[in-house]
Structure formats: C-alpha cells, structure tokens
Design a protein around this motif. Structure first.
Motif, short mmCIF file in Angstrom:
data_model
loop_
_atom_site.label_atom_id
_atom_site.label_comp_id
_atom_site.label_asym_id
_atom_site.label_seq_id
_atom_site.Cartn_x
_atom_site.Cartn_y
_atom_site.Cartn_z
N UNK A 15 0.84 -1.20 0.00
CA UNK A 15 0.00 0.00 0.00
C UNK A 15 0.87 1.24 0.00
N UNK A 16 0.34 2.29 -0.62
CA UNK A 16 0.98 3.60 -0.73
C UNK A 16 2.17 3.59 -1.67
N UNK A 17 2.13 2.67 -2.62
CA UNK A 17 3.10 2.63 -3.70
C UNK A 17 2.54 1.77 -4.83
N UNK A 18 2.88 2.12 -6.06
CA UNK A 18 2.53 1.28 -7.20
C UNK A 18 3.62 0.29 -7.56
N UNK A 19 4.68 0.27 -6.75
CA UNK A 19 5.82 -0.63 -6.95
C UNK A 19 5.79 -1.69 -5.86
N UNK A 20 5.81 -2.98 -6.21
CA UNK A 20 5.79 -4.02 -5.18
C UNK A 20 6.94 -3.90 -4.18
N UNK A 21 8.03 -3.25 -4.57
CA UNK A 21 9.17 -3.08 -3.67
C UNK A 21 9.10 -1.79 -2.86
#
Length: 291
Positions: A15-21
């Motif tokens: 959550x709070x990112x579009x990047x899994x990392x």
C-alpha cells in the motif's frame, strides 16, 4: 481452524506505492470466516509484515453497499490492533481487482471506515475516511522517557510541532524532528520504547519533518507490533492530519503529502486530505499485488 478445513488464501499487497518493492506490505485474507484469533495471529506472524487484514461478513447493522461491506480485523506479528490504514488500502485494492472500483465500507474495532477506490490508467487508488479523531496531551515524564528511548535530545525537536498523542482509529505519539538528518538517524531502544508504548496504549510513534508547507517526511517505530519500523502508516497519517489541523499547522482545508519508507528502501507516498467542516481525515494512496 479445524485441521481438515481448507486454509484460506493469503494474498500479499503493498500500500501507498505502485511498486511491489515500495510502500508497506500487508497480508490480506478476503474470507477469514474459518479462522479464529490464534489462526489470524499465526498467519500475521508467519508473514512478518507490520499488519495483515482479515475479512468476514459485515455486522447486521452495517448499512453499506450490497456486497461491498465487510468486517475487518488487523493483526501484527505480536497482537491485534484496532485499526490499520495501510492494510485497509491493500484490502480495498485487492477487492477492487475482483469486484471493480467504487465504494466499500469496513466495520473495524475502532469504528466504521468508508473507502473509495478509483482506477485511472491502470493504477488503482484507495482513499479511506477515518473515524472522528481527537488529540491528547502527553505528560512531561512520559515525553522524557520517549525521547530517552529514541536517543533524541530535546533540542532535536522542532518547537513548531508540540508533542501530542493523536488518535484517528489508533493512538500515535507525534514528535517533530528539527532536521531531516535527525529523522534519518533512527536507532532506538526497542524494549524501552515498547514498554512505554504499551503503558500509553500507543500503536506507533509518528516522527515528522516538515519539508515545505504541505509536504512532510515521516517515520514510525512500531515495537509493539514486533517490527522495528512501519514503512508506510495510514492510521498515523490520519492522526497526524488531525493533529496538524487542530494545532493550526496547516489550513482547515488542505491536501498534505507524506513521504515515508525512503530510509528503509521502501519509498511510499500518502495523501492526507482535510475538509473544512468535517473532523474526519482522508488518507489515500495506490496499491499493488506483490508477486
């Protein structure tokens, strides 16, 4: 859970990112009806994320959209918590991928939390609305103990940000750092801070540095949850929004950007929206499945 009952699927979202990392990972169980408290705690502990969310049928008196209302509980690796923002966003994104964007309603142990999910250009964004917040004083002795556990001299605090305990579903101690370097240098006494937080019923410390009038960098120690630091903390962001508005640090009508996780190598961005005439706080961000 009975030994011959099928194990529910455990999803992983950030959550709070579009990047899994980036952002803050959460476990999500969309059907936890067969799980008891010990099962949920064991799943959360096995994942090791700061929190995991577990959905069951809504209470009968929850007046939400048909098929889009749920009861939700949150477990850290150590214990249940009353409310968790990032796991709510992660769950909303997971549901939206299955049933489409729109409005959701969650019955949490802290109160009812509506969430709106929108999709634009392949990006899914969820925005939760907190329960009604409130702000409390912290006593001088407790503040001194918090600073001692952090290893922060009082001179490292920003005098523009008076220490307060802020609630918007869970309790967080808000402390303002005078410099970005102070915020970046986080090496605290885990057991000492954990003991104080249990005594004050705190979920995290919300450590804040103000970059510009509406942009902040934040960090959240979370020893009571069994992790050193939470990478992106929606509940604390909601509490901070209420704190900043009540103390006149931001306008009553404002959109704030909180950057969190950079010091952990998991950058995330939280949008905090304040509306004049509405004491509740809205916290939004993107989310994406891990793996």
């Amino acid at each position: 859970m009975t030994t011959n009952a099928p194990r529910p699927e455990v999803l992983r979202y950030t959550a709070f990112s579009g990047d899994p990392d980036g952002g803050n990972p959460a476990g999500v169980v969309l059907d936890a009806a067969a799980l008891d408290d010990s099962d949920m705690l064991a799943i959360a502990a096995g994942l090791g994320y700061s929190e995991s969310a577990f959905l069951t049928a809504p209470p009968e008196d929850l007046d939400g959209p048909e098929g889009r209302a749920y009861s939700i509980r949150y477990f850290s690796p150590k214990a249940e918590v009353p409310f968790c923002g990032h796991a709510t966003v992660a769950t909303a994104v997971a549901l939206a991928e299955r049933t489409g964007p729109g409005k959701l309603l969650f019955a949490t142990r802290a109160g009812t939390v509506p969430v709106e999910v929108a999709e634009e250009g392949g990006t899914v964004r969820a925005t939760l609305t907190s329960v009604e917040p409130h702000i409390d004083e912290i006593g001088p002795a407790d503040l001194a103990e918090a600073l001692a556990a952090l290893g922060w001299p009082a001179a490292d605090l920003d005098p523009a940000f008076p220490p307060r305990i802020a609630f918007a579903g869970a309790r967080h101690l808000v402390l303002g750092a005078a410099t970005r370097a102070r915020l970046a240098d986080l090496a605290y006494d885990f057991q000492r801070l954990e003991a104080l937080m249990h005594r004050l019923d705190l979920t995290t410390l919300q450590l804040v540095w103000r970059k510009s009038p509406a942009v902040f960098h934040v960090r959240d120690p979370f020893p009571v949850g069994g992790v050193v630091e939470d990478p992106a903390t929606g509940a604390a962001a909601a509490a901070f929004g209420a704190y900043a508005r009540e103390l006149g640090l931001v306008p009553e009508d404002a959109v704030l950007t909180l950057h969190q996780g950079e010091d952990l190598g998991r950058p995330g961005e939280l949008t905090v929206t304040l509306r004049a005439g509405d004491p509740r706080v809205r916290v939004g961000g993107t989310g994406v499945r891990i793996g």
